[in-house]
Design an enzyme around this catalytic site. Sequence first.
Site, short mmCIF file in Angstrom:
data_model
loop_
_atom_site.label_atom_id
_atom_site.label_comp_id
_atom_site.label_asym_id
_atom_site.label_seq_id
_atom_site.Cartn_x
_atom_site.Cartn_y
_atom_site.Cartn_z
N ILE A 121 5.25 14.95 3.51
CA ILE A 121 3.93 14.72 4.09
C ILE A 121 2.86 14.94 3.01
O ILE A 121 1.75 14.43 3.11
CB ILE A 121 3.72 15.66 5.31
CG1 ILE A 121 2.61 15.17 6.21
CG2 ILE A 121 3.50 17.11 4.88
CD1 ILE A 121 2.54 15.91 7.55
N TYR A 136 11.24 29.84 13.55
CA TYR A 136 11.77 29.07 12.41
C TYR A 136 13.31 29.04 12.45
O TYR A 136 13.93 27.97 12.36
CB TYR A 136 11.25 29.69 11.11
CG TYR A 136 11.96 29.25 9.86
CD1 TYR A 136 11.85 27.94 9.40
CD2 TYR A 136 12.75 30.15 9.14
CE1 TYR A 136 12.51 27.54 8.24
CE2 TYR A 136 13.39 29.75 7.97
CZ TYR A 136 13.28 28.44 7.54
OH TYR A 136 13.93 28.05 6.39
N ASP A 152 4.94 11.69 7.70
CA ASP A 152 5.15 12.87 8.54
C ASP A 152 6.48 12.68 9.28
O ASP A 152 6.68 11.65 9.95
CB ASP A 152 3.98 12.97 9.53
CG ASP A 152 4.04 14.21 10.41
OD1 ASP A 152 5.09 14.89 10.44
OD2 ASP A 152 3.02 14.48 11.07
P1 NAI Z 1 8.76 24.30 0.96
O1 NAI Z 1 7.90 24.78 2.08
O2 NAI Z 1 8.30 24.56 -0.42
O3 NAI Z 1 9.02 22.73 1.13
C1 NAI Z 1 9.07 22.09 2.37
C2 NAI Z 1 8.41 20.74 2.25
O4 NAI Z 1 8.45 20.09 3.52
C3 NAI Z 1 6.93 20.83 1.83
O5 NAI Z 1 6.68 20.07 0.66
C4 NAI Z 1 6.17 20.28 3.02
O6 NAI Z 1 5.01 19.53 2.68
C5 NAI Z 1 7.23 19.40 3.69
N1 NAI Z 1 6.92 19.21 5.10
C6 NAI Z 1 6.48 20.15 6.00
N2 NAI Z 1 6.23 19.59 7.19
C7 NAI Z 1 6.50 18.27 7.06
C8 NAI Z 1 6.42 17.17 7.94
N3 NAI Z 1 6.00 17.31 9.21
N4 NAI Z 1 6.77 15.96 7.48
C9 NAI Z 1 7.20 15.79 6.20
N5 NAI Z 1 7.29 16.80 5.31
C10 NAI Z 1 6.95 18.04 5.73
O7 NAI Z 1 10.20 24.94 1.21
P2 NAI Z 1 11.42 25.06 0.19
O8 NAI Z 1 11.54 26.46 -0.24
O9 NAI Z 1 11.37 23.98 -0.82
O10 NAI Z 1 12.64 24.79 1.19
C11 NAI Z 1 13.12 23.47 1.41
C12 NAI Z 1 14.01 23.48 2.64
O11 NAI Z 1 15.07 24.42 2.47
C13 NAI Z 1 13.27 23.87 3.92
O12 NAI Z 1 13.77 23.09 5.00
C14 NAI Z 1 13.64 25.33 4.12
O13 NAI Z 1 13.62 25.68 5.49
C15 NAI Z 1 15.05 25.35 3.54
N6 NAI Z 1 15.42 26.68 3.05
C16 NAI Z 1 14.89 27.15 1.86
C17 NAI Z 1 15.24 28.41 1.40
C18 NAI Z 1 14.76 28.92 0.07
O14 NAI Z 1 15.22 29.99 -0.33
N7 NAI Z 1 13.88 28.23 -0.66
C19 NAI Z 1 16.13 29.28 2.18
C20 NAI Z 1 16.60 28.69 3.41
C21 NAI Z 1 16.26 27.43 3.81
C1 15L Z 2 14.18 30.84 4.16
O1 15L Z 2 14.71 30.22 5.07
C2 15L Z 2 12.88 30.43 3.60
O2 15L Z 2 12.72 29.03 3.59
C3 15L Z 2 12.61 30.98 2.21
O3 15L Z 2 11.23 30.84 1.92
C4 15L Z 2 13.02 32.45 2.12
O4 15L Z 2 12.22 33.22 3.01
C5 15L Z 2 14.48 32.58 2.49
O5 15L Z 2 14.75 32.00 3.76
C6 15L Z 2 14.96 34.04 2.51
O6 15L Z 2 15.46 34.48 3.55
O7 15L Z 2 14.85 34.71 1.47
#
Ligand code: NAI
Ligand code: 15L
Length: 269
Positions: free
Chosen positions: A37, A138, A53
């Site tokens: 998005i 979440y 979106d």
């Molecule tokens: P992030 O928040 O940096 O990236 C998520 C992206 O999704 C953002 O760029 C945002 O603009 C986009 N987004 C949000 N709502 C949207 C919508 N309605 N339509 C289209 N795009 C949308 O999160 P991150 O850390 O990069 O994580 C990526 C995925 O991995 C997420 O689904 C998160 O739940 C999952 N995850 C990440 C973890 C981590 O340690 N980084 C741990 C567990 C899960």
């Molecule tokens: C998640 O699911 C989140 O996307 C990330 O930002 C961290 O909070 C991670 O879990 C975590 O549990 O460390």
Amino acid sequence: MSKPFKRLLLTGAAGGLGKVLRDRIKPWADVVVLSDIADMGEAREGEEIIQCDLADKAAVMKLLEGVEAVLHFGGISTENTFENIMQANILGTYNLYEAAHKQGTKRIIFASSNHTIGYYKWTDYIDADSPTRPDSFYGVSKCFGESLSRYYYDRTGLETVCLRIGSSFPEPANPRMLVTWLSYDDLEEALRCSLFTPRVGHTILFGASANPASWWDNSKAAHLGYVPKDSSVQFSDKFPDTGVYPAADDLATVYQGGGFAAVGPRYQD
Ligand code: NAI
Ligand code: 15L
């Protein structure tokens, strides 16, 4: 030389992990379709950018045209209001699966989370068959994605690997992450195994590196052949044992979900 996929879609491409994966997944597809998005900058060679979106059904139907496989990383990635989570993670993930089914996509790798099981304790050792215990709206939305993907597999044969990511950051930021840390190289390897194992059906894979301690048994995903190479042991000096232990009621050190469990189940507006 032709690459394994013609069109591979990465949602959440503007996010933290999306930026990390952008170059790493290029060898896997002639065209990597990047979607978010938010703004993703200019398309580079071998990329196509589609900003939309996930809650927009028609846009997502178009996004999936000709896509053979998806890395679904888009959505709200921490606790938020139920209304916001519902749009991005629940409706958005439904739109993605329905479009993937209609457009003939074969496989989705769903970025699930350890917050599906965040109300297990640090003393628990669980596997993919342990009942979910989400610690937040979440986490509930990630349980929805896991359940929805199971339904689409049983109903239509669309395969999914639900990658329950621990904490994927450059390095662990607290003692809990010494257990939950997933290095970027190991994340890439988990995705490679999930995409290229011939048959995955519906698999739940815990996404952690080969850390000294673990709460998660990955034996039910052994067919993926995921063997992590990195370990948080290299960061253990950052969190030395001071001999001072957290209070027994410090929920962030009682539950696997850490702070998500500690703030309670409701998002504070
Ligand atoms: P992030 O928040 O940096 O990236 C998520 C992206 O999704 C953002 O760029 C945002 O603009 C986009 N987004 C949000 N709502 C949207 C919508 N309605 N339509 C289209 N795009 C949308 O999160 P991150 O850390 O990069 O994580 C990526 C995925 O991995 C997420 O689904 C998160 O739940 C999952 N995850 C990440 C973890 C981590 O340690 N980084 C741990 C567990 C899960
Ligand atoms: C998640 O699911 C989140 O996307 C990330 O930002 C961290 O909070 C991670 O879990 C975590 O549990 O460390």
